[in-house]
Design a protein around this motif. Structure first.
Motif, short mmCIF file in Angstrom:
data_model
loop_
_atom_site.label_atom_id
_atom_site.label_comp_id
_atom_site.label_asym_id
_atom_site.label_seq_id
_atom_site.Cartn_x
_atom_site.Cartn_y
_atom_site.Cartn_z
N GLY A 100 0.79 -1.22 0.00
CA GLY A 100 0.00 0.00 0.00
C GLY A 100 0.82 1.27 0.00
O GLY A 100 0.35 2.31 -0.46
N HIS A 101 2.05 1.20 0.51
CA HIS A 101 2.88 2.40 0.64
C HIS A 101 4.30 1.97 0.97
O HIS A 101 4.50 0.95 1.65
CB HIS A 101 2.32 3.31 1.74
N PRO A 102 5.32 2.71 0.51
CA PRO A 102 6.70 2.34 0.84
C PRO A 102 6.95 2.22 2.34
O PRO A 102 7.67 1.33 2.79
CB PRO A 102 7.53 3.49 0.24
N GLU A 103 6.33 3.12 3.12
CA GLU A 103 6.53 3.09 4.57
C GLU A 103 5.96 1.81 5.18
O GLU A 103 6.49 1.28 6.17
CB GLU A 103 5.86 4.31 5.21
N ALA A 104 4.90 1.27 4.58
CA ALA A 104 4.30 0.04 5.08
C ALA A 104 5.05 -1.19 4.61
O ALA A 104 4.98 -2.25 5.24
CB ALA A 104 2.84 -0.05 4.64
N PHE A 105 5.78 -1.07 3.50
CA PHE A 105 6.50 -2.22 2.97
C PHE A 105 7.72 -2.57 3.80
O PHE A 105 8.04 -3.76 3.98
CB PHE A 105 6.93 -1.96 1.53
N LEU A 106 8.42 -1.58 4.35
CA LEU A 106 9.68 -1.83 5.04
C LEU A 106 9.52 -2.73 6.27
O LEU A 106 10.35 -3.64 6.47
CB LEU A 106 10.35 -0.50 5.41
N PRO A 107 8.50 -2.55 7.13
CA PRO A 107 8.32 -3.53 8.21
C PRO A 107 8.05 -4.94 7.69
O PRO A 107 8.49 -5.93 8.30
CB PRO A 107 7.11 -2.98 8.98
N GLN A 108 7.33 -5.05 6.57
CA GLN A 108 7.09 -6.36 5.97
C GLN A 108 8.40 -6.98 5.48
O GLN A 108 8.63 -8.19 5.64
CB GLN A 108 6.10 -6.25 4.81
N ALA A 109 9.26 -6.14 4.91
CA ALA A 109 10.57 -6.63 4.46
C ALA A 109 11.41 -7.10 5.64
O ALA A 109 12.14 -8.09 5.55
CB ALA A 109 11.30 -5.54 3.69
N ALA A 110 11.31 -6.39 6.77
CA ALA A 110 12.06 -6.80 7.97
C ALA A 110 11.55 -8.15 8.48
O ALA A 110 12.35 -9.01 8.89
CB ALA A 110 11.92 -5.74 9.05
N ASP A 111 10.23 -8.36 8.47
CA ASP A 111 9.67 -9.65 8.89
C ASP A 111 10.13 -10.78 7.96
O ASP A 111 10.48 -11.87 8.41
CB ASP A 111 8.14 -9.59 8.91
N LEU A 112 10.13 -10.49 6.66
CA LEU A 112 10.57 -11.48 5.69
C LEU A 112 12.05 -11.83 5.90
O LEU A 112 12.44 -13.00 5.88
CB LEU A 112 10.35 -10.96 4.27
N ALA A 113 12.86 -10.82 6.12
CA ALA A 113 14.29 -11.05 6.36
C ALA A 113 14.51 -11.85 7.64
O ALA A 113 15.38 -12.73 7.69
CB ALA A 113 15.02 -9.71 6.44
N GLN A 114 13.72 -11.55 8.66
CA GLN A 114 13.84 -12.26 9.92
C GLN A 114 13.51 -13.74 9.75
O GLN A 114 14.21 -14.62 10.30
CB GLN A 114 12.93 -11.63 10.97
N ARG A 115 12.47 -14.05 9.00
CA ARG A 115 12.08 -15.45 8.79
C ARG A 115 13.16 -16.19 8.00
O ARG A 115 13.52 -17.33 8.34
CB ARG A 115 10.75 -15.52 8.03
N ASP A 116 13.70 -15.56 6.95
CA ASP A 116 14.74 -16.20 6.16
C ASP A 116 16.00 -16.41 6.97
O ASP A 116 16.65 -17.44 6.87
CB ASP A 116 15.05 -15.35 4.92
#
Length: 374
Positions: free
Chosen positions: A257-273
């Protein structure tokens, strides 16, 4: 007015077509939002111009764009080449896919082409070296086999950033630190932070015996994390990406929805990997010997995720810069009002001010007086 790129520090060159803004050979402008960028022709990054130099320059760019015949345009974005060689990019109200293709397509594509050229040149040189060894009858192949590992070690040890940590001590970040640094969810799980590995000092000659070259880790928050992540991702994305990969990266941001909302999602994805695929018991010695990035790290994420993070950090940093300008404008306005008030009072004697204040007090209605008016 700045003359160098804030990303690669290259010269932005000059133009003679826009007298109000003579910097740059490609300018991008958005009249509706009041934004003006100088596009660096070296790294293709968009440098947001200072507010005080923007408005008249945008009007001049609009006039130049409308009067030139050498232009191509869609409903939302247009490109025009002025006679003096200046290129103008006019931004209307594009969808994110279209805007990203203009803003990031050039820089990611150029990185990709450059990486392919370097890889091809290296393979050609290696083949020529081996062929030459066989022709001359010398057994140099064994010696040649050690060269790639030496080159790789040199490449990993290269310093990509010199900066200061949270206590203002100088540190340096090497390319190999991209293999272990990563985005992490913030402590309250509502945002994200940046975990960055580094070594002390700006140069080996200034390190102490205790420091040596030992790896340290710091956690960076807020706007500092945004700026630093953008710089680091530019190095992690040195191989760029094709149009399909860029579209996939933009789609990830659109889904959030927005770049600001994507970054926390990217952090969660990185954490899982990072947590799910990291080998257990990885010692500090093994980390130093890594030749490939760990999953979930800045260099270990999928290409489209890495590109999306770089896009998102740049756009969020720009948004915060614009918000900062508004705050600065408000502060300047209040300061100007205070100065004006003081300046005006210099021309009025104190006796007059006292008389005005007394008359104002005398004519103010008494709140205890309930006598009806008239």
């Amino acid at each position: 007015m700045y003359t160098t790129c804030i990303f690669c520090h290259g010269d932005l060159a000059r133009n003679e077509a826009i007298e109000e803004f003579p910097v740059g050979r490609r300018l991008a402008f958005d009249g509706a939002r009041g934004r003006l960028w100088v596009v660096c022709r070296r790294c293709e990054r968009w440098n947001l111009s200072p507010l005080e130099t923007r408005w008249e320059a945008i009007e001049a760019c609009e006039r130049a764009f409308e009067t030139t015949r050498m232009r191509v345009a869609t409903d939302n974005i247009g490109l025009a080449k002025v006679k003096e060689g200046l290129e103008l990019v006019r931004v209307g109200d594009p969808v994110r896919q279209e805007f990203a293709a203009w803003r990031y397509g050039d820089q990611f594509g150029r990185r990709r082409r450059r990486a392919m050229l370097i890889t091809g040149a290296g393979a050609t040189a290696a083949g020529a070296f081996v062929a030459g060894s066989m022709v001359t009858g010398f057994s140099l192949i064994a010696a040649f086999s050690s060269i790639p590992s030496l080159i790789q070690q040199w490449y990993q040890d290269r310093v990509i950033l010199r900066l200061r940590n949270e206590v203002e001590d100088p540190i340096r970040i090497q390319r190999k630190h991209l293999y272990t640094s990563r985005l992490v969810p913030s402590a309250d799980a509502s945002g994200w932070d940046l975990s960055v590995d580094h070594i002390p000092g700006w140069d080996k000659s200034v390190r102490t015996r205790k420091q040596k070259d030992r790896r340290h880790t710091m956690i960076v928050h807020g706007s500092e994390a945004i700026g630093l992540a953008g710089q680091l991702m530019a190095h992690a994305n040195r191989s760029g990406g094709g149009r399909k990969t860029v579209r996939t990266a933009v789609a990830r941001i659109e889904e959030a929805g927005h770049p600001e909302a994507f970054l926390p999602q990217a952090a969660d994805l990185a954490q899982r990997d990072f947590s799910g695929r990291r080998r257990p018991g990885l010692s500090a010695k093994k980390i130093e010997a890594l030749t490939k990035p760990l999953p979930g790290t800045l260099a270990g994420l999928k290409v489209d995720v890495r590109l999306a993070i770089e896009m998102a950090t740049h756009e969020q940093a720009e948004r915060e810069a614009l918000e900062g300008e508004l705050k600065e404008l408000e502060a300047r306005w209040r300061e100007a009002e205070e100065i004006a008030r003081i300046a005006d009072s210099l021309f009025v004697p104190e006796s007059v001010e006292s008389f005005i204040e007394g008359e104002r007090t005398r004519h103010e209605p008494d709140p205890t007086d309930r006598t009806p008016a008239g």
